[in-house]
Design an enzyme around this catalytic site. Structure first.
Site, PDB file in Angstrom:
ATOM      1  N   LYS A 124      33.206  62.645  53.641  1.00 19.96           N
ATOM      2  CA  LYS A 124      32.901  64.047  53.325  1.00 19.96           C
ATOM      3  C   LYS A 124      32.904  64.379  51.836  1.00 19.96           C
ATOM      4  CE  LYS A 124      37.694  65.650  53.609  1.00 19.96           C
ATOM      5  NZ  LYS A 124      38.605  66.639  54.168  1.00 19.96           N
ATOM      6  N   GLU A 158      45.020  53.486  59.743  1.00 19.14           N
ATOM      7  CA  GLU A 158      46.205  53.015  60.465  1.00 19.14           C
ATOM      8  C   GLU A 158      47.397  53.944  60.257  1.00 19.14           C
ATOM      9  OE1 GLU A 158      49.296  49.205  60.404  1.00 19.14           O
ATOM     10  OE2 GLU A 158      47.742  49.426  58.882  1.00 19.14           O
ATOM     11  N   SER A 176      46.463  58.388  74.139  1.00 16.91           N
ATOM     12  CA  SER A 176      46.048  57.032  73.751  1.00 16.91           C
ATOM     13  C   SER A 176      45.547  57.098  72.320  1.00 16.91           C
ATOM     14  CB  SER A 176      44.932  56.519  74.666  1.00 16.91           C
ATOM     15  OG  SER A 176      45.369  56.418  75.998  1.00 16.91           O
ATOM     16  N   LYS A 210      24.623  64.448  57.014  1.00 18.34           N
ATOM     17  CA  LYS A 210      25.050  65.348  58.094  1.00 18.34           C
ATOM     18  C   LYS A 210      23.854  66.022  58.758  1.00 18.34           C
ATOM     19  CE  LYS A 210      29.529  65.418  58.764  1.00 18.34           C
ATOM     20  NZ  LYS A 210      30.079  65.177  60.110  1.00 18.34           N
ATOM     21  N   GLU A 266      26.011  68.890  43.953  1.00 13.92           N
ATOM     22  CA  GLU A 266      26.589  70.210  44.211  1.00 13.92           C
ATOM     23  C   GLU A 266      25.562  71.316  43.980  1.00 13.92           C
ATOM     24  OE1 GLU A 266      31.357  70.060  43.435  1.00 13.92           O
ATOM     25  OE2 GLU A 266      30.076  70.478  41.706  1.00 13.92           O
ATOM     26  N   ILE A 308      33.939  53.616  63.690  1.00 15.67           N
ATOM     27  CA  ILE A 308      32.781  54.113  64.444  1.00 15.67           C
ATOM     28  C   ILE A 308      31.506  53.367  64.073  1.00 15.67           C
ATOM     29  CG2 ILE A 308      33.745  56.409  64.797  1.00 15.67           C
ATOM     30  CD1 ILE A 308      31.904  57.400  62.522  1.00 15.67           C
ATOM     31  N   SER A 336      42.437  71.131  53.246  1.00 10.07           N
ATOM     32  CA  SER A 336      42.120  69.833  53.835  1.00 10.07           C
ATOM     33  C   SER A 336      42.191  68.753  52.761  1.00 10.07           C
ATOM     34  CB  SER A 336      40.729  69.853  54.474  1.00 10.07           C
ATOM     35  OG  SER A 336      39.750  70.081  53.490  1.00 10.07           O
ATOM     36  N   LYS A 374      26.794  72.061  54.100  1.00 11.54           N
ATOM     37  CA  LYS A 374      26.071  71.229  53.137  1.00 11.54           C
ATOM     38  C   LYS A 374      24.867  70.524  53.775  1.00 11.54           C
ATOM     39  CE  LYS A 374      30.167  70.549  50.269  1.00 11.54           C
ATOM     40  NZ  LYS A 374      30.931  71.607  50.961  1.00 11.54           N
TER      41      LYS A 374
END
Length: 615
Positions: free
Chosen positions: A362, A311, A331, A416, A537, A337, A445, A404
């Site tokens: 992620k 939100e 919009s 993924k 990892e 999802i 990021s 990855k």
């Protein structure tokens, strides 16, 4: 209006002075009365024709403070047209003028009319040019190219900058001892320490936007030996329109030391599939999603539909886009999802032509603890969005994937990889062009290593690195998104695009660079500690499996991974399991699912159990 009248009167005087000088030159200072009175007979018509030509060529609608070579060319065109008219008038006059007079008059008119404009510009520049104030900080500009010249001009005319350029340094031998805007090129980068001391330099501005990271790293190393504050002009792909302004000059950041070649994109091809189209971005409030929204807006979509479950993030994105791109219909949709019906309703309502699916969990260690959530979001969520897109006839669907996903050892990577398999399957059974874009880590990021390092440095250390040999591919968010959009334009269906990530970088080297940029010495002021590889990892990431290989595309930074044959029966079995509501009620069921459909994935039960017990 008063200025235009003044200019018309001035030009009238200059036109007649030009032809008088032409007569003087033609007759070597002694004009016969016949020709002098002959000119006076036609002087009024000559003046009218000349001023009319100047007016038609818009020479009275220009701000001469900014006169340039384009304005000089306009003057030449106007004078040439009027000279042809004067030649015709002279030919039919009762007292014909010598044939050389129009030609000589052409020369004097350009000299007088053009000269008056540029003298005016010089006077205005001289009177309005700010002088160095006592408070202004002296600056040295590294790079005497286009960017450096622009920075110098901006600083000299930007009163609020409070920075005064003293000169340049540049490694080009041909530029040594030359001047730009009156500022000298004082030496090469090796002379920086001496020049800082000699001229009392307080700021050094690196103005080489196209320089590779190695060059920036060397310059930063030299500059760090001086007390001057260091700033930089952003890389070319970070400049919105390729132009440099004072407000864009910023502190040197880690991204600059990893500097990569600017990305070239086919603007016409991209505009062809995004312009005037409804474009949907899922995960729009995230690092990649929000940058996708910004860059898509520059191609004037018919509507941008930003979908996210955050939100606050969605609210901030909406405020930013409405301010920066008010002309783009926007919009914003708060949606999860994982909720299939909600996604189907959104697709039905907007019927987008293009979908960029960036929504995903992620964080590798966190997904090791919660694999069921990773499966629900990254696999089931992708299936929901992709199937809904195919159902409404979306033309192009682009999945944001990751390195990855190659030989995954983590839950996140395995989910993924399954997402890639799903969209490749849907490409075969629908009319939508489905493609995935695979790349490595994005600098800065949310949750990435650099913000973590910065927080640790602010607290005085230590900076924690998992392993001294840990390496990763890195790319700036703007570069990654430009290539994602370009790949979308190239998609024909079923491709897994792989971006050229350049050379892998040691994480410990990143940590040391960031510590130095913060004004400290690594292992002296700020300690670096190695904590051990975390579950999921790998020491290094791969962009391709051994079986895939790559095919080149017309873009030198984008490749296509050769498709592995995906068994349709296996995919349909997998999709059937995804439809069971009770399938992923716990972590073990999620790990079992991934192990069966992604053979290279091996779960870390021991770590997860310990984390749940003591976390």
């Amino acid at each position: 209006m008063r200025l235009r009248v003044f200019m018309l009167l001035g030009d009238a005087a200059l036109v007649n002075l030009a032809y008088y000088c032409a007569l003087l030159l033609r007759f070597e200072g002694s004009i016969p009365s016949k020709y002098l009175y002959g000119y006076l007979d036609v002087a009024l018509v000559v003046t009218a024709v000349s001023l009319g030509s100047l007016y038609v060529h818009d020479l009275y609608n220009r701000i001469w403070k900014y006169a340039s070579t384009d304005d000089l060319l306009a003057i030449i065109r106007a004078v040439t047209v009027s000279t042809v008219g004067v030649a015709v008038i002279g030919y039919f006059s009762p007292s014909p003028l010598p044939r050389s007079i129009p030609i000589l008059g052409w020369m004097f008119n350009i000299l007088f009319i053009g000269g008056s404009r540029f003298v005016w510009r010089l006077l205005v520049d001289r009177l309005s040019e700010p002088r160095q104030t006592v408070r202004a900080r002296k600056a040295l500009i590294v790079g005497a190219g286009d960017a450096g010249a622009t920075v110098a001009r901006e600083l000299r005319h930007h009163r609020a900058a409070e920075i005064w350029p003293v000169g340049f340094v540049d490694d080009d031998p041909g530029k040594q001892k030359m001047q730009i805007f009156g500022l000298p090129i004082l030496g090469t980068r090796d002379d920086i320490p001496r020049l800082v001391q000699q001229h009392g330099i307080e700021e050094i501005i690196i103005a080489i936007p196209s320089a590779p990271g190695e060059v920036i790293r060397e310059i930063v190393s030299i500059c760090k030996a001086t007390p001057a504050k260091l700033k930089i002009v952003p890389a070319v792909y970070d400049l919105i329109d390729g132009k440099v302004t004072v407000s864009q000059i910023r502190e040197v950041e880690l991204e600059d030391l990893l500097g990569r070649e600017p990305v070239s994109i086919d603007m016409e091809e991209i505009a062809g599939y995004l312009g005037d189209q409804v474009v949907m971005v899922t995960g729009a409030a995230g690092s990649i999603g929000s940058e996708l929204c910004r860059q898509i807006c520059r191609f004037h979509p018919g509507r941008l539909v930003a979908v996210d479950f955050s939100e606050n993030g969605l609210f901030e994105l909406e405020m930013e886009l409405k301010e920066s791109f008010p002309q783009v219909p926007l919009s914003v949709e708060l949606a999860d999802i994982r909720e299939k019906r909600r996604i189907e309703r959104l697709m039905e309502e907007y019927r987008p032509a293009v979908v960029f699916h960036a929504a995903a969990h992620k964080h590798v260690p966190l997904m090791e603890i919660h694999p069921e959530e990773a499966v629900k979001n990254n696999i089931i969520g992708t299936r929901n969005v992709a199937e809904a897109a195919a159902r409404v006839g979306v033309k192009t669907f682009v999945l944001i994937s990751t390195d990855k996903a190659v030989n995954p050892t983590s839950v996140m990577g395995a989910t993924k990889r399954v997402a890639e398999m799903i969209i490749q399957h849907l490409d075969r059974v629908s009319d939508t062009r489905f493609a995935a874009v695979r790349f490595g880590n994005v600098l800065g990021s949310r949750g990435s290593v650099i913000p973590v390092f910065k927080r640790q440095i602010e607290k005085g250390g230590p900076v924690t690195v998992t392993h001294p040999d840990m390496v990763r591919y890195f790319m700036t968010v703007s570069e990654a998104v430009q290539l994602v959009i370009q790949a979308g334009a190239m998609a024909r269906g079923g491709e897994v695009f792989v971006l050229d990530m350049g050379k892998p970088v040691k994480i410990v080297d990143l940590a040391r660079d960031l510590i130095r940029l913060s004004g400290f010495e690594p292992d002296k002021d700020i300690k670096i500690e190695f904590t051990g590889i975390r579950p999921g990892e790998k020491l290094f990431e791969e962009l391709l499996t051994a079986e895939e290989g790559v095919t080149a595309t017309r873009h030198r930074k984008i490749y296509i991974a050769k498709n592995n044959c995906i068994d349709t029966e296996t995919i349909e079995m997998m999709l059937g399991e995804l439809n069971r509501d009770d399938k992923f009620s716990n972590a073990d069921s999620a790990r079992d699912f991934l192990s069966r459909f992604v053979p290279s994935y091996r779960p870390y039960h021991k770590h997860v159990a310990a984390t749940r017990s003591f976390g």
